[in-house]
Write an enzyme that holds these catalytic residues in place. Structure first.
Site, short mmCIF file in Angstrom:
data_model
loop_
_atom_site.label_atom_id
_atom_site.label_comp_id
_atom_site.label_asym_id
_atom_site.label_seq_id
_atom_site.Cartn_x
_atom_site.Cartn_y
_atom_site.Cartn_z
N LYS A 60 0.82 -1.83 0.18
CA LYS A 60 0.22 0.34 0.14
C LYS A 60 1.18 1.39 0.28
O LYS A 60 0.48 2.66 -0.90
CB LYS A 60 -0.99 -0.18 1.63
CG LYS A 60 -2.15 -1.00 1.22
CD LYS A 60 -2.79 -0.53 2.16
CE LYS A 60 -4.22 -1.44 2.70
NZ LYS A 60 -5.53 -1.49 2.77
N ASP A 89 -10.05 3.35 3.13
CA ASP A 89 -10.09 2.45 3.49
C ASP A 89 -11.14 3.46 4.50
O ASP A 89 -12.11 2.92 5.38
CB ASP A 89 -9.26 2.76 4.84
CG ASP A 89 -8.53 0.56 3.46
OD1 ASP A 89 -8.95 0.16 3.06
OD2 ASP A 89 -6.99 1.24 4.22
N ALA A 134 -0.96 1.10 15.48
CA ALA A 134 -0.75 2.01 14.64
C ALA A 134 -0.11 1.78 13.46
O ALA A 134 1.40 2.32 12.60
CB ALA A 134 0.59 3.06 15.71
N GLY A 165 -15.37 -6.01 11.52
CA GLY A 165 -14.28 -5.72 10.61
C GLY A 165 -15.49 -6.24 8.78
O GLY A 165 -15.12 -5.36 7.07
P1 ATR Z 1 -1.73 -3.56 9.18
O1 ATR Z 1 -0.89 -3.10 7.96
O2 ATR Z 1 -2.93 -4.73 8.92
O3 ATR Z 1 -2.61 -2.59 9.78
P2 ATR Z 1 0.42 -3.82 10.27
O4 ATR Z 1 1.32 -2.28 9.72
O5 ATR Z 1 1.58 -4.94 10.46
O6 ATR Z 1 -0.34 -4.25 9.66
O7 ATR Z 1 0.17 -3.48 11.97
C1 ATR Z 1 -0.35 -3.91 12.62
C2 ATR Z 1 -0.76 -3.67 13.74
O8 ATR Z 1 -0.76 -4.79 14.62
C3 ATR Z 1 0.59 -2.50 15.12
O9 ATR Z 1 0.36 -1.76 15.14
C4 ATR Z 1 1.11 -3.82 15.70
O10 ATR Z 1 1.85 -3.67 16.85
P3 ATR Z 1 3.28 -2.85 16.31
O11 ATR Z 1 3.60 -1.77 16.33
O12 ATR Z 1 3.78 -2.79 18.29
O13 ATR Z 1 3.98 -4.02 15.19
C5 ATR Z 1 -0.49 -4.09 16.70
N1 ATR Z 1 -0.03 -6.01 16.72
C6 ATR Z 1 -0.04 -6.45 16.32
N2 ATR Z 1 0.60 -8.53 16.44
C7 ATR Z 1 0.45 -7.48 17.97
C8 ATR Z 1 0.44 -7.97 19.34
N3 ATR Z 1 1.09 -9.43 19.36
N4 ATR Z 1 0.40 -7.05 19.90
C9 ATR Z 1 -0.15 -6.24 20.48
N5 ATR Z 1 -0.35 -5.26 18.58
C10 ATR Z 1 -0.13 -6.17 18.09
#
Ligand code: ATR
Length: 288
Positions: A71, A107, A133, A253
């Site tokens: 993206k 989105d 985030a 979702g």
């Molecule tokens: P997307 O584009 O789908 O939002 P991404 O950019 O990989 O995917 O973001 C995933 C989000 O889920 C992030 O906020 C991530 O937290 P981090 O920034 O700390 O990595 C969060 N996330 C994924 N697995 C997690 C977990 N086990 N516990 C807490 N947050 C998680």
């Protein structure tokens, strides 16, 4: 389906395409609209993105959706980028407009309809809490920040730096107060009770980890709140179940998926896409 030399091609590019539901909902909508078009999947290997995107012009592909992990990376190959996509910092929809590639993002639009149409509320609550985030969070934060009735957004994330970046960038861009906090139990206890809208944008709770939730203290939820999870598999996550048990109004979702997809199809075709048909076919798929 009758494919001829006149059939218009739309599609999705991603690194992994095995689990996507987009062809199901897009081809249903295309059939309902009675247009001569088809929506297909393209698995694009890392290193081949530029060829795939600019190849739209050589191949006459009229529109593409873009998903993980491309993206942001596709932005450099666009001829122009809409203000929304620029603000969010990601393109999920490419429009081939007379051999010019326009990068857009549906989105935020999809999320807004999920809250307004999906939950049946006209006005967003004034205080919003966004958990996560990543890429999805940016669209959600932007959608909330441009609503004049939203006064304050708190972004909570495991990695604080990423929440700070979104808060800094989007508060500057939109003028709304956006703050950031680390994902700790005491933070959830402090922030969620006073938030009228809470959204999980992380992947926590997604199949197969269906017992996981980003919020370890379910008693922070209460009646009068709207709680949204962008995870759609399972349809009701533990996060949503906890919120519902405590009286909150919840939405999963699938609605956002359908509304953002409908918006892409409308941008490509210039016609109203039937979001209700798209949501219905997705729900049926999960109810099987
Ligand atoms: P997307 O584009 O789908 O939002 P991404 O950019 O990989 O995917 O973001 C995933 C989000 O889920 C992030 O906020 C991530 O937290 P981090 O920034 O700390 O990595 C969060 N996330 C994924 N697995 C997690 C977990 N086990 N516990 C807490 N947050 C998680």
């Amino acid at each position: 389906m009758n494919i001829t030399g006149k059939t218009v091609v739309y599609g999705l590019i991603a690194e992994h395409i095995e689990h996507t539901l987009s062809p199901l909902m897009q081809n249903h909508a295309i059939a309902k609209m009675g247009i001569d078009a088809v929506y297909v999947l393209f698995r694009v290997k890392p290193g081949y993105l530029e060829g795939a995107v600019r190849g739209m012009l050589s191949m006459g592909i009229r529109g593409l959706n873009v998903t993980v992990p491309y993206k942001r990376a596709v932005m450099q190959y666009m001829d122009s980028i809409t203000d929304v996509a620029e603000a969010i910092g990601a393109v999920n929809t490419i429009i081939n407009n007379n051999d010019e590639l326009i990068g857009d993002n549906t989105d935020a639009y999809g999320f807004t309809l999920c809250i307004t149409l999906g939950c049946g509320i006209d006005r967003f609550p004034g205080r919003v809490c966004v958990i996560g985030a990543g890429g999805a969070a940016r669209g959600v934060v932007y959608a909330c920040a441009i609503r004049e009735e939203v006064d304050e957004i708190v972004v909570i994330n495991r990695t604080l730096r990423k929440a700070e970046e979104i808060a800094d960038e989007l508060s500057l861009y939109t003028g709304t107060i956006i703050t950031s906090k680390p994902a700790k139990e005491e933070v959830f206890r402090e922030v969620i009770p006073s938030a009228g809208l809470v959204i999980n944008t992380t992947s926590v709770g997604m199949e197969p980890n269906i017992d996981a939730t980003p919020v370890p203290c379910p008693e922070v939820f209460h009646e009068g709140q709207v709680v949204c999870d962008i995870v759609y598999n399972p349809r009701v996550t533990r996060f949503l179940r906890d919120a519902e048990v405590h009286g909150a109004k919840t939405i999963g979702g699938l609605a956002m998926l359908a509304f953002q997809g409908a918006r892409s199809l409308s941008l490509w075709t210039g016609m109203d896409a039937p979001a209700d048909v798209m949501l219905d076919v997705l729900r049926k798929k999960f109810d099987k």
